[in-house]
Scaffold this active site. Structure first.
Site, mmCIF file in Angstrom:
data_model
loop_
_atom_site.group_PDB
_atom_site.id
_atom_site.type_symbol
_atom_site.label_atom_id
_atom_site.label_comp_id
_atom_site.label_asym_id
_atom_site.label_seq_id
_atom_site.Cartn_x
_atom_site.Cartn_y
_atom_site.Cartn_z
ATOM 1 N N PRO A 2 0.841 -1.207 0.000
ATOM 2 C CG PRO A 2 -0.793 -1.595 1.593
ATOM 3 C CD PRO A 2 0.528 -2.104 1.110
ATOM 4 C CD GLU A 3 3.446 2.156 -4.133
ATOM 5 O OE1 GLU A 3 3.647 3.229 -4.740
ATOM 6 O OE2 GLU A 3 3.707 1.042 -4.639
ATOM 7 C CE LYS A 61 5.483 3.783 0.602
ATOM 8 N NZ LYS A 61 6.431 2.681 0.314
ATOM 9 N NE ARG A 136 2.835 -11.444 1.705
ATOM 10 C CZ ARG A 136 3.394 -11.346 0.490
ATOM 11 N NH1 ARG A 136 4.446 -10.574 0.321
ATOM 12 N NH2 ARG A 136 2.903 -12.008 -0.527
ATOM 13 C CE LYS A 178 18.401 13.455 -2.036
ATOM 14 N NZ LYS A 178 18.467 12.654 -0.779
ATOM 15 C CG ASN A 197 8.063 -1.315 -7.327
ATOM 16 O OD1 ASN A 197 9.070 -0.750 -7.718
ATOM 17 N ND2 ASN A 197 7.683 -2.487 -7.792
#
Length: 460
Positions: A2-3, A61, A136, A178, A197
């Site tokens: 879940p994002e 999140k 999980r 970066k 992702n």
């Protein structure tokens, strides 16, 4: 996992159905992995019982309920398969799983169930039950003081693309120093909180940027497109309440779940795979569409590569690497008795680590043996070297014993002469395999020439 859009849907559900309700009781389940921060399930339940829910907030999140009264606030993270569920309703699916029954209560794998009673001014007037579940056990539940944003792990998060997206000038400054791949950068929770992702793949597809492109090779136009899409994609997903069936038809998300379909065997399984994501979830393909179309109308070619340890979908016609920039190939050799030794894969964790690398992974195969097997092999090598120095080279089949010359197998007498020694069968014990029982094998003379102390496949 879940994002940002899916977590925002959960936050919104709590805000709209539980605000103003009093937590009458908490039925919690012991889980030393999910409950973290020094509090077990009992302490978690005790501190929030009797308090009234005043709202629900989110960053990236991570989301948390705000409560009236003294005490800390319950802070939640879904991990890979976590979700919340109201009694009598479907769970806040990451992606809908039709086989799951929403009528089971308490739901399977629940970590807590809040029994809520309405108060004056609450959003409803009927009792409500709210559950947090995680099959999980990769989700996290903790208690943090208010304001939650001032305490880790929330304080370590970067900007939220929906709540606090930086200006273009601020964005340029953030990425100026970066390193590593562009996908690794935007998935780093210390950079952009909530991007996982699928969101990262969608953002980069819409921006027409290859996920493996080094950050310092992004063009000025790339940076502008990346800044825009990094907000536009999650914002659009939030607008439709993370319902993937309402995502635009030209989104990569609608087509990216087909990897592995060719492995389906049989007509029925093939048909099932054709209409799903290959993981038991809902069909995401737009009705009446057969392929993701390129701007010229032709079918797009979706390939899968690994970036930052994550499977990554790329449309090779539109997402090109900058001229002169090459991806180092990933070297990997599989098969029984071997494994790859490589750096840990990157992930979506919110610990502030980026998992960035300046190039693709390069793996080196190494022999898969246990410490006991390596020790046994080492002793054998030392023994053979010592024997070879003292008596000359031996064949693997020969066994040296007291009073026996290694070269002929003849027993020496007191005059220095020797006489033949009767050859006795050699008995060895086969190492225990996965079947359990040890077996003996009798070998004579030259038949044992192929034996060694190398571990069997069952030991690996």
């Amino acid at each position: 996992m879940p994002e940002l859009p899916e977590v925002e849907r959960a936050r919104k559900l709590i805000q709209e159905t539980c605000r103003g309700y009093k937590i009458k009781s908490v039925d919690s389940v012991e889980d030393k992995i999910v409950y973290t921060g020094g509090d077990d399930h009992s302490a978690f339940a005790k501190e929030i019982t009797g308090r009234t829910i005043t709202g629900c907030e989110r960053k990236g999140k991570t989301f948390w309920m705000t409560l009236a009264g003294k005490g800390r606030l319950p802070v939640m993270h879904f991990g890979m398969t976590g979700m919340i569920q109201l009694k009598g309703q479907e769970p806040t699916w990451y992606r809908r799983r039709p086989k799951e029954n929403s009528n089971n209560w308490p739901p399977k794998f629940h970590k807590f169930v809040l029994k809520l009673e309405p108060q004056e001014g609450s959003v409803g007037d009927e009792p409500v039950e709210l559950a947090f579940l995680d099959g999980r056990r990769l989700g996290r539940l903790r208690l943090l003081p208010s304001p939650v944003t001032s305490h880790p792990p929330v304080s370590a998060l970067g900007f939220d693309p929906v709540l606090s997206h930086p200006s273009f000038e601020e964005f340029q400054e953030l990425i100026a120093k970066k390193k590593g791949t562009v996908k690794g950068m935007i998935m780093d929770q210390a950079f952009s909180a909530g991007v996982g992702n699928w969101v990262a793949d969608e953002v980069l597809y819409q921006a027409r940027i290859h996920p493996s492109c080094p950050v310092n090779h992004l063009s000025s136009q790339n940076i502008k497109d990346l800044h825009y899409q990094l907000r536009a994609v999650p914002l659009k997903a939030v607008e439709v309440n993370a319902d993937s069936r309402q995502f635009p038809e030209d989104w990569l998300f609608r087509w990216r779940w087909g990897k592995g379909k060719k492995q389906a065997k049989g007509k029925k399984k093939a048909e099932d795979a054709e209409g799903s994501d290959g993981e038991g979830g809902e069909d995401t393909k737009p009705p009446g569409k057969d392929f993701l179309a390129l701007p010229n109308g032709k079918p797009a070619t979706i390939v899968y590569v690994e970036v930052g340890g994550r499977t990554t979908a790329v449309v090779e016609e539109l997402q090109k690497m900058p001229e002169g920039v090459e991806i180092k190939p990933k070297i990997s050799k599989g098969g029984k008795g071997s494994q790859s030794k490589k750096r840990p894969k990157g992930d979506d964790s919110d610990n502030g680590s980026s998992g960035l690398s300046s190039e693709e992974e390069v793996t080196t195969p190494v022999k898969a043996t246990t410490a006991r097997q390596r020790g046994s092999a080492s002793k054998k090598v030392k023994s053979e070297v010592k024997t070879e120095i003292e008596d000359g080279p031996l064949r693997k089949s020969q066994k040296v014993s007291k009073g026996t010359t290694p070269s002929s197998g003849r027993k020496a007498n007191g005059n220095g002469n020797s006489k033949p020694v009767k050859k006795e069968p050699t008995s060895i014990t086969k190492p225990r395999g996965s079947r359990g029982k040890a077996t003996k094998i009798d070998l004579d003379g030259e038949d044992s020439s192929g034996l060694s102390d190398a571990p069997s496949e069952n030991e690996l």
